[in-house]
Design a protein around this motif. Structure first.
Motif, PDB file in Angstrom:
ATOM      1  N   MET A 272      14.806   7.277   3.234  1.00  0.00           N
ATOM      2  CA  MET A 272      14.270   6.914   4.548  1.00  0.00           C
ATOM      3  C   MET A 272      12.934   6.190   4.411  1.00  0.00           C
ATOM      4  SD  MET A 272      15.399  10.200   6.775  1.00  0.00           S
ATOM      5  CE  MET A 272      15.086   9.434   8.339  1.00  0.00           C
ATOM      6  N   HIS A 273      12.133   6.575   3.436  1.00  0.00           N
ATOM      7  CA  HIS A 273      10.860   5.902   3.199  1.00  0.00           C
ATOM      8  C   HIS A 273      11.119   4.460   2.766  1.00  0.00           C
ATOM      9  CE1 HIS A 273       6.968   5.003   1.268  1.00  0.00           C
ATOM     10  NE2 HIS A 273       6.466   5.915   2.083  1.00  0.00           N
ATOM     11  N   GLY A 274      12.099   4.284   1.896  1.00  0.00           N
ATOM     12  CA  GLY A 274      12.456   2.933   1.469  1.00  0.00           C
ATOM     13  C   GLY A 274      12.937   2.077   2.635  1.00  0.00           C
ATOM     14  N   MET A 275      13.726   2.678   3.537  1.00  0.00           N
ATOM     15  CA  MET A 275      14.174   1.931   4.719  1.00  0.00           C
ATOM     16  C   MET A 275      13.006   1.587   5.630  1.00  0.00           C
ATOM     17  SD  MET A 275      17.878   3.501   5.700  1.00  0.00           S
ATOM     18  CE  MET A 275      17.543   5.223   5.443  1.00  0.00           C
TER      19      MET A 275
ATOM     20  N   LEU B 147       0.819  -1.213   0.000  1.00  0.00           N
ATOM     21  CA  LEU B 147       0.000   0.000   0.000  1.00  0.00           C
ATOM     22  C   LEU B 147       0.853   1.264   0.000  1.00  0.00           C
ATOM     23  CD1 LEU B 147      -2.869  -1.013   2.433  1.00  0.00           C
ATOM     24  CD2 LEU B 147      -3.021  -0.682  -0.042  1.00  0.00           C
ATOM     25  N   ALA B 148       2.050   1.170   0.563  1.00  0.00           N
ATOM     26  CA  ALA B 148       2.931   2.337   0.612  1.00  0.00           C
ATOM     27  C   ALA B 148       3.817   2.455  -0.635  1.00  0.00           C
ATOM     28  CB  ALA B 148       3.780   2.286   1.874  1.00  0.00           C
TER      29      ALA B 148
ATOM     30  N   MET C  38      11.354  -1.407   4.160  1.00  0.00           N
ATOM     31  CA  MET C  38      12.126  -2.626   4.457  1.00  0.00           C
ATOM     32  C   MET C  38      11.914  -3.043   5.903  1.00  0.00           C
ATOM     33  SD  MET C  38      15.696  -2.395   2.328  1.00  0.00           S
ATOM     34  CE  MET C  38      16.359  -1.112   3.319  1.00  0.00           C
ATOM     35  N   ASP C  39      11.844  -2.070   6.795  1.00  0.00           N
ATOM     36  CA  ASP C  39      11.618  -2.358   8.202  1.00  0.00           C
ATOM     37  C   ASP C  39      10.248  -2.998   8.420  1.00  0.00           C
ATOM     38  OD1 ASP C  39      12.543  -2.300  10.884  1.00  0.00           O
ATOM     39  OD2 ASP C  39      11.242  -0.571  11.272  1.00  0.00           O
ATOM     40  N   LEU C  40       9.244  -2.530   7.672  1.00  0.00           N
ATOM     41  CA  LEU C  40       7.921  -3.141   7.770  1.00  0.00           C
ATOM     42  C   LEU C  40       7.929  -4.568   7.236  1.00  0.00           C
ATOM     43  CD1 LEU C  40       5.517  -0.274   6.625  1.00  0.00           C
ATOM     44  CD2 LEU C  40       5.599  -1.341   8.871  1.00  0.00           C
ATOM     45  N   THR C  41       8.762  -4.812   6.234  1.00  0.00           N
ATOM     46  CA  THR C  41       8.817  -6.138   5.621  1.00  0.00           C
ATOM     47  C   THR C  41       9.498  -7.157   6.512  1.00  0.00           C
ATOM     48  OG1 THR C  41       8.908  -5.116   3.449  1.00  0.00           O
ATOM     49  CG2 THR C  41       9.565  -7.407   3.590  1.00  0.00           C
TER      50      THR C  41
END
Length: 143
Positions: A122-125, A74-75, A128-131
């Motif tokens: 930072m959004h990409g990180m 979704l993001a 990844m943190d959510l994943t």
């Protein structure tokens, strides 16, 4: 320490994209802004850019903590917009002029556009943190 249900950088991206969409609705001349111009280059008409910004923001608002994989998907529209904007900012730094062709020193443009570049990373990180499940990472207790 508890982490927020939705990472702050995703909330920032939602607010940023809503503001960009509103500005574009009020004045199509805003297409020339350095952060928005690369997105407008991919979408032939500014109403499509507004729709894409609002869809990305709405999807980003729907990120739920218990469905991490769904939250990442979704993001993704937000990540696409931020990445396109960051690439445009980097190209402006390299060319030494803004999207409206106003020449400036490269370091001046870099200092001005650094928030757009950092936000994409930072959004990409955060995605990844959510994943990744932090509980499953190997933890070493000895040296």
């Amino acid at each position: 320490m508890m982490r927020p249900a939705v990472p702050w950088v995703i909330r920032y991206a939602v607010a940023l994209h809503v503001c960009w969409g509103l500005v574009l609705m009020l004045s199509p001349d805003a297409v020339g802004v350095t952060a928005i111009a690369p997105l407008a280059a991919f979408l032939p008409r500014w109403p499509l850019a507004v729709a894409f910004l609002f869809i990305g923001s709405a999807a980003g608002l729907c990120t739920l903590p218990r469905w991490r994989r769904l939250a990442v998907w979704l993001a993704m529209p937000q990540q696409v917009v931020l990445t396109i904007s960051a690439i445009g900012a980097i190209l402006c730094v390299m060319s030494g002029s803004y999207a409206d062709l106003e020449p400036r020193p490269r370091l001046f443009i870099l200092a001005d556009q650094l928030p757009a570049i950092l936000a994409a990373g930072m959004h990409g990180m955060a995605l990844m943190d959510l994943t990744l499940e932090r509980d499953q990472w190997p933890i070493r207790t000895s040296v």
